[in-house]
Design a protein around this motif. Structure first.
Motif, PDB file in Angstrom:
ATOM      1  N   SER A  43       0.848  -1.185   0.000  1.00 51.13           N
ATOM      2  CA  SER A  43       0.000   0.000   0.000  1.00 51.13           C
ATOM      3  C   SER A  43       0.883   1.234   0.000  1.00 51.13           C
ATOM      4  N   GLY A  44       0.511   2.237  -0.799  1.00 48.75           N
ATOM      5  CA  GLY A  44       1.281   3.468  -0.772  1.00 48.75           C
ATOM      6  C   GLY A  44       1.251   4.201  -2.100  1.00 48.75           C
ATOM      7  N   ASP A  45       1.997   5.287  -2.141  1.00 49.17           N
ATOM      8  CA  ASP A  45       2.020   6.148  -3.314  1.00 49.17           C
ATOM      9  C   ASP A  45       3.265   5.886  -4.157  1.00 49.17           C
ATOM     10  N   LEU A  46       3.541   6.815  -5.071  1.00 49.21           N
ATOM     11  CA  LEU A  46       4.690   6.647  -5.964  1.00 49.21           C
ATOM     12  C   LEU A  46       5.994   6.542  -5.190  1.00 49.21           C
ATOM     13  N   ALA A  47       6.110   7.296  -4.106  1.00 48.07           N
ATOM     14  CA  ALA A  47       7.349   7.252  -3.326  1.00 48.07           C
ATOM     15  C   ALA A  47       7.616   5.855  -2.774  1.00 48.07           C
ATOM     16  N   VAL A  48       6.563   5.163  -2.370  1.00 48.91           N
ATOM     17  CA  VAL A  48       6.713   3.790  -1.870  1.00 48.91           C
ATOM     18  C   VAL A  48       7.187   2.875  -3.000  1.00 48.91           C
ATOM     19  N   ALA A  49       6.607   3.047  -4.176  1.00 48.83           N
ATOM     20  CA  ALA A  49       7.011   2.220  -5.318  1.00 48.83           C
ATOM     21  C   ALA A  49       8.455   2.496  -5.724  1.00 48.83           C
ATOM     22  N   VAL A  50       8.849   3.761  -5.711  1.00 53.22           N
ATOM     23  CA  VAL A  50      10.221   4.119  -6.082  1.00 53.22           C
ATOM     24  C   VAL A  50      11.210   3.547  -5.064  1.00 53.22           C
ATOM     25  N   ALA A  51      10.870   3.637  -3.785  1.00 51.88           N
ATOM     26  CA  ALA A  51      11.755   3.068  -2.756  1.00 51.88           C
ATOM     27  C   ALA A  51      11.915   1.567  -2.957  1.00 51.88           C
ATOM     28  N   TRP A  52      10.834   0.884  -3.303  1.00 48.28           N
ATOM     29  CA  TRP A  52      10.903  -0.554  -3.544  1.00 48.28           C
ATOM     30  C   TRP A  52      11.763  -0.843  -4.770  1.00 48.28           C
ATOM     31  N   ALA A  53      11.578  -0.022  -5.831  1.00 51.11           N
ATOM     32  CA  ALA A  53      12.375  -0.207  -7.044  1.00 51.11           C
ATOM     33  C   ALA A  53      13.862  -0.063  -6.731  1.00 51.11           C
ATOM     34  N   ARG A  54      14.202   0.870  -5.852  1.00 51.12           N
ATOM     35  CA  ARG A  54      15.604   1.044  -5.491  1.00 51.12           C
ATOM     36  C   ARG A  54      16.132  -0.161  -4.715  1.00 51.12           C
ATOM     37  N   GLU A  55      15.271  -0.756  -3.913  1.00 46.23           N
ATOM     38  CA  GLU A  55      15.671  -1.991  -3.232  1.00 46.23           C
ATOM     39  C   GLU A  55      15.952  -3.086  -4.258  1.00 46.23           C
ATOM     40  N   LEU A  56      15.044  -3.251  -5.203  1.00 48.95           N
ATOM     41  CA  LEU A  56      15.194  -4.302  -6.212  1.00 48.95           C
ATOM     42  C   LEU A  56      16.427  -4.071  -7.075  1.00 48.95           C
ATOM     43  N   ALA A  57      16.749  -2.811  -7.332  1.00 51.09           N
ATOM     44  CA  ALA A  57      17.897  -2.493  -8.182  1.00 51.09           C
ATOM     45  C   ALA A  57      19.212  -2.980  -7.576  1.00 51.09           C
ATOM     46  N   GLY A  58      19.232  -3.203  -6.270  1.00 52.72           N
ATOM     47  CA  GLY A  58      20.430  -3.696  -5.618  1.00 52.72           C
ATOM     48  C   GLY A  58      20.512  -5.200  -5.518  1.00 52.72           C
ATOM     49  N   LEU A  59      19.487  -5.903  -6.015  1.00 53.71           N
ATOM     50  CA  LEU A  59      19.483  -7.365  -5.950  1.00 53.71           C
ATOM     51  C   LEU A  59      20.141  -7.964  -7.189  1.00 53.71           C
ATOM     52  N   ALA A  60      20.332  -9.272  -7.175  1.00 50.52           N
ATOM     53  CA  ALA A  60      21.034  -9.953  -8.274  1.00 50.52           C
ATOM     54  C   ALA A  60      20.191  -9.924  -9.545  1.00 50.52           C
ATOM     55  N   PRO A  61      20.621  -9.212 -10.574  1.00 51.69           N
ATOM     56  CA  PRO A  61      19.787  -9.042 -11.768  1.00 51.69           C
ATOM     57  C   PRO A  61      19.503 -10.335 -12.526  1.00 51.69           C
ATOM     58  N   LEU A  62      20.469 -11.262 -12.585  1.00 55.76           N
ATOM     59  CA  LEU A  62      20.219 -12.513 -13.302  1.00 55.76           C
ATOM     60  C   LEU A  62      19.166 -13.348 -12.580  1.00 55.76           C
ATOM     61  N   THR A  63      19.208 -13.342 -11.247  1.00 53.66           N
ATOM     62  CA  THR A  63      18.206 -14.074 -10.471  1.00 53.66           C
ATOM     63  C   THR A  63      16.825 -13.484 -10.697  1.00 53.66           C
ATOM     64  N   LEU A  64      16.736 -12.163 -10.687  1.00 54.01           N
ATOM     65  CA  LEU A  64      15.442 -11.514 -10.901  1.00 54.01           C
ATOM     66  C   LEU A  64      14.918 -11.793 -12.312  1.00 54.01           C
ATOM     67  N   ALA A  65      15.814 -11.726 -13.294  1.00 53.79           N
ATOM     68  CA  ALA A  65      15.387 -11.970 -14.678  1.00 53.79           C
ATOM     69  C   ALA A  65      14.893 -13.398 -14.857  1.00 53.79           C
TER      70      ALA A  65
END
Length: 259
Positions: free
Chosen positions: A186-208
């Motif tokens: 639940s939340g606004d754009l700021a919550v989504a952006v914060a989550w995106a920044r978290e994901l950006a630090g994870l292993a990209p091949l695993t996510l893909a």
């Protein structure tokens, strides 16, 4: 139009040890048509396809998709929805989201109706503001959504909810969507952006890989039989579809005949 913003990760020293502080790029893709509640026409579908591609090509490790104003996306522009060109453009936009090798988060800032819900379903994760809502009112128009949409909705929200939304034309409010698992936060754009920044630090091949595997499972389940395909096409070619179109133009309730 479609706005694309590329952002580096947070560089504040307080966040230097967190995934948000890695400096990896994220992108925000906005549907910017607030005068039409961000309804999709061919140009905006093509803009979405190109915008997601631009974000990926820029090196963004996560993408946030949202709408400008009070709506996420009010659906297809009904002045164009009846042509094959629109269908092709919409599916190209949906495929751009599902085929992107990075996570896509839908920041649902308001109603996500019809094609708007399809965009949210194509995303990997969903964040919903309090005023968000989800619906597919095709039965009120004499139209139909494809089997992929039905399978994706059922996989994310449950078969009973999918039937209530599509067959019962029910609207799902934000909190209910969270309770069902259709929305993850639940939340606004700021919550989504914060989550995106978290994901950006994870292993990209695993996510893909994970994204591809999840999507492939739904795609396999959504392969329609010849009978389902024929029934889908019959809806769009029907007198009822034309009646829905006339009723909208004449601002009256449609009278469907099942033909």
């Amino acid at each position: 139009m479609i706005d694309v913003e590329i952002h580096a990760g947070s560089e504040s020293s307080a966040e230097a040890d967190s995934p948000a502080g890695t400096g990896h790029k994220i992108a925000i893709v906005r549907i910017d048509r607030p005068d039409r509640r961000n309804a999709l026409d061919i140009d905006h579908c093509q803009g979405l396809r190109d915008g997601v591609g631009q974000a990926v090509d820029s090196g963004a490790r996560a993408i946030v998709l949202t709408g400008v104003g009070t709506s996420f996306c009010a659906g297809a522009d009904l002045d164009q929805v009846y042509g094959e060109a629109f269908t092709e453009a919409l599916y190209a936009a949906l495929h751009a989201i599902t085929d992107a090798a990075v996570p896509v988060i839908a920041a649902v800032n308001g109603p996500a109706i019809g094609a708007g819900l399809q965009l949210a379903l194509a995303a990997d994760l969903r964040v919903a503001a309090e005023r968000a809502s989800f619906a597919i009112p095709t039965a009120r128009l004499g139209l139909a959504v494809d089997p992929w949409t039905l399978s994706r909705l059922a996989a994310l929200a449950g078969g009973g909810t999918a039937r209530a939304v599509v067959i019962g034309c029910e609207t799902v409010a934000a909190q209910r969507a969270i309770d069902l698992g259709l929305v993850q936060r639940s939340g606004d754009l700021a919550v989504a952006v914060a989550w995106a920044r978290e994901l950006a630090g994870l292993a990209p091949l695993t996510l893909a890989y994970s994204k591809r595997a999840f999507n492939e499972a739904v795609d396999l389940a959504a392969r329609p039989s010849a009978a389902v395909t024929a029934a889908y096409e019959a809806c769009w070619a029907s007198d009822d579809a034309q009646e829905g179109r006339r009723a909208r133009a004449e601002k009256r309730p449609p009278i469907f005949q099942g033909k």
